[in-house]
Design a protein around this motif. Sequence first.
Motif, mmCIF file in Angstrom:
data_model
loop_
_atom_site.group_PDB
_atom_site.id
_atom_site.type_symbol
_atom_site.label_atom_id
_atom_site.label_comp_id
_atom_site.label_asym_id
_atom_site.label_seq_id
_atom_site.Cartn_x
_atom_site.Cartn_y
_atom_site.Cartn_z
ATOM 1 N N THR A 128 -15.537 18.308 -3.190
ATOM 2 C CA THR A 128 -14.939 16.969 -4.807
ATOM 3 C C THR A 128 -14.777 15.862 -3.360
ATOM 4 O O THR A 128 -15.454 13.948 -4.011
ATOM 5 N N HIS B 21 -17.066 14.319 -9.538
ATOM 6 C CA HIS B 21 -17.118 13.462 -8.008
ATOM 7 C C HIS B 21 -17.628 11.866 -8.997
ATOM 8 O O HIS B 21 -16.365 10.623 -8.109
ATOM 9 N N LEU C 298 -20.917 9.782 -1.724
ATOM 10 C CA LEU C 298 -21.183 11.733 -1.286
ATOM 11 C C LEU C 298 -21.713 12.146 -0.928
ATOM 12 O O LEU C 298 -21.238 12.905 0.124
#
Length: 219
Positions: A43, A179, A162
């Motif tokens: 994450t 996340h 991400l």
Amino acid sequence: MNRVLIAEDEERIASFVEKGLRANGFTTTVAADGDTALGLALTGGFDLMVLDIGLPGRDGFTVLRELREARVTLPVLVLTARDSVRDTVAGLEGGADDWMTKPFRFEELLARIRLRLRTAARAPEVTLLRSGDLSLDLRTRRARSGDRTVDLTAREFVLLELFLRHPGQVLSREQILSHVWGYDFDPGSNIVDVYVRALRKKLGAQRLETVRGMGYRMP
């Protein structure tokens, strides 16, 4: 405040390390198996991981290998009962930043953690993420696709960051929720799918692949 992930299945040791680190100003999270530890480490929400090798599920070697294959640079300090030269060499060559054997003194563990965090802090900060002709500037918070500037909402920016930090890796909806939204949403929510569709409209459908039954991937 530094965030430390403790991957340890022996409750007594995990509690001892956690209490000691919290008393010294760290924020801690404990994962009792390798699968949970890997998911949390991916994450990006931690500054360092203390990793046991003999974890249930994925063992520590597997967790370490998959982290490094995903290009995650999270500092990893292995804390294990295994003390053979072969295991130590395998761990360090596999991407561990340090190796300590049990039994151990907490003062030494704390000193090594602080050293690894200082070393990581001196590493040059990445400010531009790229995938082909797609780029994301973390300072200006601007995305470019080819010669186009793409306007992103705050959530879209975090979601794209991400994916760009984990190229080629399949990210599950649960990992993305953790996340981007911090588990503020029900895991059964379709909010991830909604935002992925929004990114596809802005960046092109080919940018994000659906891996059925698993999640999404940026190729």
